[in-house]
Design an enzyme around this catalytic site. Structure first.
Site, PDB file in Angstrom:
ATOM      1  N   GLU A 164     -58.047 -37.472 -59.739  1.00  0.00           N
ATOM      2  CA  GLU A 164     -58.187 -36.894 -61.123  1.00  0.00           C
ATOM      3  C   GLU A 164     -59.475 -36.905 -61.710  1.00  0.00           C
ATOM      4  O   GLU A 164     -60.341 -37.940 -61.886  1.00  0.00           O
ATOM      5  CB  GLU A 164     -57.023 -37.582 -62.062  1.00  0.00           C
ATOM      6  CG  GLU A 164     -56.930 -36.723 -63.355  1.00  0.00           C
ATOM      7  CD  GLU A 164     -56.548 -34.991 -63.101  1.00  0.00           C
ATOM      8  OE1 GLU A 164     -57.643 -34.160 -62.792  1.00  0.00           O
ATOM      9  OE2 GLU A 164     -55.648 -34.860 -63.215  1.00  0.00           O
TER      10      GLU A 164
ATOM     11  N   ASP B 232     -53.468 -30.800 -62.822  1.00  0.00           N
ATOM     12  CA  ASP B 232     -53.355 -29.888 -63.785  1.00  0.00           C
ATOM     13  C   ASP B 232     -52.962 -28.368 -63.484  1.00  0.00           C
ATOM     14  O   ASP B 232     -52.955 -27.568 -64.230  1.00  0.00           O
ATOM     15  CB  ASP B 232     -54.585 -29.662 -64.635  1.00  0.00           C
ATOM     16  CG  ASP B 232     -55.889 -28.991 -63.908  1.00  0.00           C
ATOM     17  OD1 ASP B 232     -55.746 -28.846 -62.364  1.00  0.00           O
ATOM     18  OD2 ASP B 232     -57.024 -29.128 -64.389  1.00  0.00           O
TER      19      ASP B 232
END
Length: 1022
Positions: free
Chosen positions: A238, A319
């Site tokens: 991430e 995301d």
């Protein structure tokens, strides 16, 4: 490694000699389990990952009727040759999907935890292109391979596709240890974010560094890279792709460009350590590319300790960054940190499974016109370990078509085909005079001496035989009128085409496709002629029935009482002005724990994502583009809420703090958490949001501890209506508040469909403005961002299509493909895909995308459509100037006529020479000897470029060594120190474009330049 493989095969051979049915072979999860690091998620479309697993591997859904089929595994067999089974039953898929398209609807979890992979729901930043913002689903037969000598299918991910399970159970969270591997196609990749598999956030959001842990394969460089040009195996943690300790390049992570099948391994957690390993999935062992502490952990805590969230994803980023491409075959996630010895044993198991290429393949088939001929090559590859004899290749075609090879319907090869070798036959395929669409199928039959019988395999391909009428030019709007849209059709054939009852279908990214227009009966388009369709200033937002005196419309801009409107051929006067329809919303999508709600037929209420615009007594449209229903609103409640905890809550607490609470009401039901720590709570009272707000009081104490950031959802009280629904509806179905509409002076004499044109010739600021006038109006807008336009003949065959969107790049959500079923007809969707890239809009007549020359079509959306070159003058230009500085040079050439500026300041010029781009100003005063030049903007500048700094006595040239730009400006580093001082505001530029004659007008900074204008209804000029 060889001994390991022999250890698997020799017992099977012994059983074959004895005539006994062999047992199932152990799988990777048996190995992990025996080592004390059991699988908690196990996914594959090719084989069972446990010896004892007997359930389905995946599910396919048929496009023709929406029915589904679970694809299971083949059982062990004793004859004609002993086989341990355990691989996918591809024949069941082939039979179910005969003569239609299927998609992979879900991938089952074999671990027993129920962590199945489903169609990914929308991410707030990066929604998918399918209905409701979901990601699209892979076409089920696009990745054929063999495994253990049996046909199987992988999961072919194109940009915009992805799978997820945000409600997974028992995965590692925070810094708990885990192991992950996947087997993928080493030749299918791109630079988009992110072809991942592994542990992710539970809500489709990027929730901070260290909240993910996945494998990654591709060439993205925005966050990090390995050695060479890539592709690389990396880890997505991430906010960063990592191949080692450093955030950027790790020389120990090699480019992998010679392995057809790749094993990628990421293990980590339980302390400050992680491993990155990879190997050839067909032979050999694993290589460790990195083993050590977490990225940056010597100086910061971004990635240690980790904050893993415990959801699963495939083919996308945390995301929902869905700009990636790749092909997945199998993958698992474990609890506990596997040892290298364990992952080595897993790699040996993967190799022993014998992944190999597909047996039968066909060359790409492009569009036929009636009576046309093209060559289609069928190829057979022997993936067995002994020669194949009597190989015969044939091609079956739809009725009326012919396929011949050397005058025959098939070709037989006399010589044996050695293991790993291939033979091919080029068939001459001719289409009939009658148009239509269908499937052709390449077939092979052969013998293997040890098998005792003939063997067969086949592969289908879609074909279409259509008239050469093309979507020739499309404009999606301008900066001054976003609805100034047109579609131009062109007859590229040698004879007239009957367009009677042909239709155009418009699919906006994130929504279902809707009919845009039906061409009237009797419409003939002569050879070389154009048929122009323009967007009307408004359109019907709901069907209108015979006798209606009120119509719901998408826009009221430019309309007024007393004005006449043309409603799809009926002229009426507006008696009373009401309100236009609101923007579409959806049936609520609980992304963390759904992702679908199903509302049964007979319901009178729907939970919605947004309740704005709905009013009691007004109409509501339900499931636009699907099972459309029209009802009247009886009550307007609260929209649904998808939020998170603003502060941690302990078990036993009766109050929680949430990030959003505006729509939460007493009596509502909350879902708090995901997976095994999910619980349901009833709202007692609701106060203000935030960690310091009053929060939400619960009717009963919490059962579990919940950390800050945990997901909370509330379906809300929604919209009530009458009559009750006739169809079931699901999350993502479009819902629209239709407003009060227009009241007409007299009833309509005919019924009119959703999207019918509503034309007001007085509306000068909305809709297509011409010239010329269109042959036909359409009433529904085209997406200016991403979508597809399909031209269908009267029988429903796709004559032509344009699938469009943003440029595929090393980023999160670019290049997504709205309609994969059309895109695969209109381009080779390997690597990053092939779509029409939407040009940035400009003022004046704007820009279009069109074929050049007219009608040119190679079934390649990414190369068939051209656009006008465009740039701007960052610093303006004075009258009399013969050189202009521009932001980019793409598409400009010497001798080209260009248009400078718009409106009253428009003038034309001819390019004499094309130099280099870039035009900016010095941002702060710069001293003699400086090597860093602060500038206001960096557009167009690049390393190695010679630039001019300042003017007059202080003018000098410099060579750019490097650039660094961001918001608010940037810097240019030059290779040699500057020889003069330069004040803020001094010009910095490339050599620009020289003109053949001086400018006649002065142009302000930001004025646009274009190489041409759209030409609706006339020959394209690019």
């Amino acid at each position: 490694m060889k001994m390991r493989i022999l250890g698997v095969l020799i017992p099977v051979l012994a059983l074959a000699l004895a005539g006994a049915t062999p047992p199932r072979l152990q799988g990777p999860c048996d190995i992990y389990g025996a080592a004390g690091t059991p699988c908690v998620a196990a996914h594959s479309t090719t084989r069972a990952l446990y010896a004892a697993y007997s359930g389905p591997l995946y599910q396919v859904k048929r496009a023709s009727d929406g029915k589904t089929l679970d694809i299971g595994i083949l059982p062990p067999t004793a004859s004609p040759i002993a086989d341990s089974g355990g691989v996918a039953d591809a024949a069941a898929q082939d039979a179910f999907c005969t003569n239609t398209l299927c998609v992979i609807n879900r991938i089952y979890d074999q671990s027993g935890k129920g962590n199945h992979l489903l169609q990914s729901p929308p991410g707030p930043l990066f929604p998918g292109p399918a209905k409701g913002g979901f990601d699209t689903q892979p076409i089920a037969d696009m990745a054929p391979i063999t495994i253990g000598g049996h046909k199987a299918y992988g999961v072919y991910i194109m940009p915009g596709m992805g799978f997820r399970n945000n409600d997974a159970r028992d995965l590692a969270i925070n810094d708990e240890p885990e192991g992950i591997y996947y087997v993928i196609d080493g030749t299918h990749y791109d630079s988009g974010c992110c072809f991942d598999y592994g542990n992710s956030s539970t809500n489709g959001r990027a929730v901070g560094t260290g909240t993910m842990e996945t494998t990654y394969f591709g060439t993205a460089t925005a966050w990090g890279s390995g050695d060479g040009p890539g592709p690389w195996i990396m880890a997505d943690l991430e906010a960063g792709l990592f191949s080692g300790y450093n955030a950027k390049q790790n020389p120990g992570d090699p480019t992998i460009d010679s392995w057809r099948f790749v094993t990628a391994v990421v293990d980590g957690g339980g302390g400050n350590k992680w491993d990155l390993r990879g190997g050839n999935a067909q032979k050999g062992g694993l290589t460790t590319f990195y083993s050590g502490i977490r990225p940056g952990s010597r100086t910061n805590s971004s990635y240690y300790p980790m904050h893993k969230q415990g959801a699963i994803l495939l083919g996308i980023g945390g995301d929902n960054g869905n700009g990636s491409a790749g092909t997945f075959y199998e993958g698992v996630m474990t609890t506990g940190y596997p040892t290298e010895a364990t992952t080595d044993e897993v790699q040996a198991n993967v190799v022993a499974a014998r992944y190999d290429v597909q047996r039968v393949s066909l060359s790409r088939v492009t569009t036929f016109t009636p009576g046309s001929t093209q060559n289609v090559t069928a190829t057979f590859t022997n993936v067995s370990e002994v020669p194949a004899t009597g190989v015969k290749l044939s091609l079956s075609v739809p009725a009326g078509w012919t396929a011949r090879v050397s005058g025959s319907v098939s070709k037989t090869f006399d010589a044996p085909v050695a293991p790993g070798a291939s033979v091919s036959a080029a068939f001459q395929v001719t289409s009939p005079s009658k148009t239509g669409a269908g499937f052709l199928t390449g077939r092979a039959e052969w013998s293997i001496p040890t098998a005792g019988r003939k063997q067969f395999d086949a592969i289908p391909a879609r074909v279409r035989n259509v008239l050469p009428v093309k979507i020739n030019e499309v404009r999606l709007g301008t900066t001054t009128n976003t609805t100034d849209q047109f579609i131009e059709l062109y007859n590229a054939g040698s004879s007239a085409a009957d367009l009677s009852n042909w239709t155009l279908v418009n699919t906006q990214s994130q929504w279902a496709g809707v009919k845009l227009a039906t061409i009237p009966t009797g419409t003939r388009l002569e050879s070389g002629a154009y048929y122009l369709l323009g967007l009307s200033g408004s359109g019907l937002a709901a069907p209108a029935t015979v006798g209606a005196t009120t119509v719901q419309v998408r826009s009221i801009i430019g309309l007024a009482p007393g004005e006449k409107v043309d409603i799809d051929g009926e002229i009426r006067t507006i008696a009373k002005m009401g309100t236009a329809a609101a923007a579409l919303t959806t049936v609520f999508e609980p992304v963390s724990t759904g992702p679908w709600l199903t509302v049964p037929a007979g319901s009178t209420n729907l939970p919605v994502t947004n309740a704005a615009g709905f009013s009691v007594g007004e109409k509501i449209g339900i499931d636009i583009g699907g099972n459309y229903e029209l009802a009247t609103v009886t009550a307007v409640g609260q929209a649904a809420t998808q939020t998170t905890l603003s502060a941690a809550s302990a078990a036993g607490a009766t109050n929680i703090k949430v990030a959003a609470s505006d729509n939460v009401r007493p009596g509502d039901t909350l879902t708090i958490g995901t997976g095994g720590r999910k619980e349901i709570a009833t709202v007692k009272s609701a106060g203000s949001s935030g960690a310091s707000g009053a929060g939400i009081d619960l009717a009963a104490p919490l059962k579990f501890d919940h950390a800050a950031g945990i997901d909370v959802s509330d379906v809300g009280t929604g919209i009530s209506f009458t009559p009750a629904t006739r169809f079931p509806h699901v999350s993502g179905d479009a819902v629209q508040a239709l407003g009060s509409g227009l009241t007409l002076d007299r009833p309509l004499a005919r019924s009119h469909e959703y999207g019918a044109a509503v034309v007001n010739t007085q509306a000068a600021t909305v809709g297509y403005q011409g010239p010329p006038a269109p042959n036909q109006w359409f009433g529904g807008t085209l997406s200016a961002r991403a979508g597809s336009i399909a031209l269908l003949d009267a029988a429903g065959a796709v004559v032509d299509a344009m699938v469009y969107g943003s440029q595929q790049s090393s980023s999160s959500g670019n290049g997504t493909i709205t309609s994969p079923e059309l895109a695969t007809l209109e381009g080779d969707q390997g690597k990053g895909g092939c779509i029409v890239v939407v040009p940035l809009p400009i003022g004046g007549a704007g820009r279009s995308r069109g074929r050049f020359p007219n009608g040119a079509d190679a079934d390649s959306n990414c190369t068939d459509f051209q656009t006008q070159a465009s740039a701007f003058l960052p610093l303006g230009a004075s009258a009399g100037a013969t050189n202009i500085k521009v932001g980019n040079m793409t598409g400009f050439t010497p001798g080209q006529k260009i248009l400078i500026d718009t409106g009253a300041n428009l003038e034309t010029a001819v390019i004499a020479t094309v130099g280099t781009a870039g035009a900016s100003t010095v941002r702060t005063d710069t001293s003699t000897g400086a090597t860093v030049l602060p500038v206001a903007s960096g557009m167009g500048f690049s390393a190695g470029q010679t630039i001019t700094v300042d003017s007059g006595a202080k003018q000098e040239t410099a060579v750019i060594a490097s650039t660094a730009f961001g918001r608010g400006g940037g810097t240019i580093t030059v290779s040699v120190p500057l020889t003069a001082t330069h004040s803020a505001g001094a010009q910095v530029s490339g050599s620009g474009i020289s003109l053949t004659a001086p400018l006649s007008k002065t142009h302000a900074g930001g004025a646009q330049i274009a190489s041409g204008v759209p030409t609706p209804g006339a020959p394209n000029q690019f």
